[in-house]
Design a protein around this motif. Structure first.
Motif, PDB file in Angstrom:
ATOM      1  N   GLY A 111       0.772  -1.310   0.171  1.00  0.00           N
ATOM      2  CA  GLY A 111      -0.119  -0.032  -0.067  1.00  0.00           C
ATOM      3  C   GLY A 111       0.854   1.282  -0.068  1.00  0.00           C
ATOM      4  O   GLY A 111       1.929   1.158   0.443  1.00  0.00           O
ATOM      5  N   GLY A 112       0.213   2.277  -0.375  1.00  0.00           N
ATOM      6  CA  GLY A 112       1.011   3.659  -0.460  1.00  0.00           C
ATOM      7  C   GLY A 112       1.011   4.265  -1.680  1.00  0.00           C
ATOM      8  O   GLY A 112       0.930   3.531  -2.674  1.00  0.00           O
ATOM      9  N   HIS A 113       1.552   5.402  -1.698  1.00  0.00           N
ATOM     10  CA  HIS A 113       1.704   6.127  -3.084  1.00  0.00           C
ATOM     11  C   HIS A 113       2.963   6.816  -3.048  1.00  0.00           C
ATOM     12  O   HIS A 113       3.377   7.468  -4.165  1.00  0.00           O
ATOM     13  N   SER A 114       3.891   6.412  -2.343  1.00  0.00           N
ATOM     14  CA  SER A 114       5.286   7.171  -2.425  1.00  0.00           C
ATOM     15  C   SER A 114       6.156   6.278  -3.209  1.00  0.00           C
ATOM     16  O   SER A 114       5.772   5.523  -3.846  1.00  0.00           O
ATOM     17  N   GLU A 115       7.480   6.963  -3.620  1.00  0.00           N
ATOM     18  CA  GLU A 115       8.323   6.275  -4.415  1.00  0.00           C
ATOM     19  C   GLU A 115       8.875   5.014  -3.511  1.00  0.00           C
ATOM     20  O   GLU A 115       9.240   4.331  -4.272  1.00  0.00           O
ATOM     21  N   ALA A 116       8.916   5.012  -2.342  1.00  0.00           N
ATOM     22  CA  ALA A 116       9.412   3.749  -1.560  1.00  0.00           C
ATOM     23  C   ALA A 116       8.311   2.594  -1.698  1.00  0.00           C
ATOM     24  O   ALA A 116       8.754   1.588  -2.089  1.00  0.00           O
ATOM     25  N   ALA A 117       6.941   2.894  -1.866  1.00  0.00           N
ATOM     26  CA  ALA A 117       6.081   2.062  -2.051  1.00  0.00           C
ATOM     27  C   ALA A 117       6.014   1.511  -3.502  1.00  0.00           C
ATOM     28  O   ALA A 117       6.099   0.255  -3.535  1.00  0.00           O
ATOM     29  N   LEU A 118       6.481   2.194  -4.261  1.00  0.00           N
ATOM     30  CA  LEU A 118       6.856   1.980  -5.944  1.00  0.00           C
ATOM     31  C   LEU A 118       7.986   0.798  -5.906  1.00  0.00           C
ATOM     32  O   LEU A 118       8.008   0.029  -6.499  1.00  0.00           O
ATOM     33  N   ARG A 119       9.307   1.452  -5.190  1.00  0.00           N
ATOM     34  CA  ARG A 119      10.204   0.499  -5.075  1.00  0.00           C
ATOM     35  C   ARG A 119       9.909  -1.012  -4.549  1.00  0.00           C
ATOM     36  O   ARG A 119      10.304  -1.945  -4.880  1.00  0.00           O
ATOM     37  N   ARG A 120       9.026  -0.869  -3.372  1.00  0.00           N
ATOM     38  CA  ARG A 120       8.773  -2.065  -2.599  1.00  0.00           C
ATOM     39  C   ARG A 120       8.033  -3.090  -3.679  1.00  0.00           C
ATOM     40  O   ARG A 120       8.146  -4.207  -3.798  1.00  0.00           O
ATOM     41  N   VAL A 121       7.110  -2.309  -4.569  1.00  0.00           N
ATOM     42  CA  VAL A 121       6.160  -3.191  -5.390  1.00  0.00           C
ATOM     43  C   VAL A 121       7.163  -3.980  -6.484  1.00  0.00           C
ATOM     44  O   VAL A 121       6.984  -5.140  -6.629  1.00  0.00           O
ATOM     45  N   THR A 122       8.011  -2.942  -7.309  1.00  0.00           N
ATOM     46  CA  THR A 122       8.698  -3.411  -8.255  1.00  0.00           C
ATOM     47  C   THR A 122       9.856  -4.268  -7.758  1.00  0.00           C
ATOM     48  O   THR A 122      10.328  -5.327  -8.406  1.00  0.00           O
ATOM     49  N   THR A 123      10.476  -4.462  -6.459  1.00  0.00           N
ATOM     50  CA  THR A 123      11.420  -5.226  -5.983  1.00  0.00           C
ATOM     51  C   THR A 123      11.137  -6.573  -5.354  1.00  0.00           C
ATOM     52  O   THR A 123      11.535  -7.551  -5.571  1.00  0.00           O
ATOM     53  N   TYR A 124       9.908  -6.552  -4.657  1.00  0.00           N
ATOM     54  CA  TYR A 124       9.504  -7.732  -3.961  1.00  0.00           C
ATOM     55  C   TYR A 124       8.084  -8.075  -4.141  1.00  0.00           C
ATOM     56  O   TYR A 124       7.780  -9.112  -3.918  1.00  0.00           O
ATOM     57  N   GLY A 125       7.087  -7.105  -4.783  1.00  0.00           N
ATOM     58  CA  GLY A 125       6.027  -7.535  -4.911  1.00  0.00           C
ATOM     59  C   GLY A 125       5.361  -7.951  -6.249  1.00  0.00           C
ATOM     60  O   GLY A 125       5.867  -8.046  -7.261  1.00  0.00           O
ATOM     61  N   ALA A 126       4.081  -8.257  -5.933  1.00  0.00           N
ATOM     62  CA  ALA A 126       3.080  -8.792  -7.039  1.00  0.00           C
ATOM     63  C   ALA A 126       2.298  -7.821  -7.576  1.00  0.00           C
ATOM     64  O   ALA A 126       1.676  -7.917  -8.644  1.00  0.00           O
TER      65      ALA A 126
END
Length: 283
Positions: free
Chosen positions: A152-167
């Protein structure tokens, strides 16, 4: 678009067996996912314990934390073991973890955690989850590679987590304009990271149905969001879907903007709410 249902954990429930009955009815009526939210300083049930009970009461419906406050799980090895155990109890492919750093300082104060380092703490937890298969702590997850992660979230960190670890990405208290605005950034980040396919987009909205729907929403949501002020609490109440027509419109509109899944979070503990929602969406 898949349709899920969320347990009314933030609402004034008083008997945990009611939540298990929600799980049974949700599966029987054909919902794709059962989700549970997370707070420490509230009556919200602990997500992993709750989903373990739901896993034992069902056999097919997917299970989701929406969203779990990762930084509060300070013992990373123990958390990885808990997740793998729950994945084993549920069976392969049923469990997904929605994760976020958290918003409320009081949750961190009560848990003895540092609110200011919650993003870094979540990243360390994710590193530990990614390495869970490399040691002998706990059972192996039933799902190959472990349960998929949504952030969840809208930050750049949230995007990084989605693209590094997430589905994929999960939006709480979602609105159609908000999801529509964020998903191009999500798709761009996904492509830039070299990920194949597309990130899963999950939206979560509040609901209650029946003659007491508006009162139920006010009882559940207004106190829950009171920390942010009266205006925000009223705004949260106003976003809830309280008629079958509003529910069907939400399904149509979120499907039209490309959501993969829409989850309706309950605000009235009565298990009859499961049937009212299923009737409204045509299950």
């Amino acid at each position: 678009m898949d349709i899920g249902i969320g347990l009314p954990g933030h609402a004034p429930w008083s008997d945990g067996r009611v939540l298990v009955e929600w799980a049974r009815r949700a599966e029987a009526r054909g919902f794709g996912t059962l989700s549970v939210s997370d707070r420490l300083v509230w009556s919200t049930p602990e997500p992993l314990v709750t989903l373990a009970a739901a896993a034992g009461a069902t056999s097919r419906i997917r299970l989701l934390t929406s969203v779990l406050l990762g930084p509060l799980r300070a013992n990373h090895a123990l958390f990885a073991k808990e997740v793998a155990t729950l994945d084993q109890l549920a069976g392969p492919g049923r469990l997904r973890l929605g994760l976020a750093p958290g918003l409320r300082p009081d949750d961190f104060a009560a848990g003895g955690s540092d609110y200011t380092t919650r993003g870094k703490d979540l990243d360390r937890l994710l590193e530990r989850l990614a390495a869970a298969g490399d040691d002998q702590v706990g059972p192996r997850p039933a799902t190959p590679g472990g349960p998929p992660l949504l952030f969840g979230g809208h930050s750049e960190a949230a995007l990084r987590r989605v693209t590094t670890y997430g589905a994929g990405w999960i939006a709480g208290d979602a609105t159609v304009p908000g999801v529509r605005e964020f998903t191009p950034r999500l798709a761009e980040a996904w492509t830039r990271a070299g990920r194949t396919g597309s990130p899963r987009v999950v939206a979560s909205v509040m609901y209650a149905l029946g003659p007491d729907a508006e009162a139920a929403v006010s009882r559940a949501i207004a106190p829950y969001y009171a920390f942010a002020g009266e205006d925000y609490a009223r705004y949260g109440v106003s976003l809830a879907h309280t008629t079958p027509e509003a529910v069907r419109t939400a399904v149509e509109e979120f499907a039209a903007i490309g959501c993969d899944e829409l989850i309706f979070m309950g605000n009235d503990p009565d298990p009859g709410q499961v049937d009212l929602l299923a009737d409204a969406v045509g299950l």
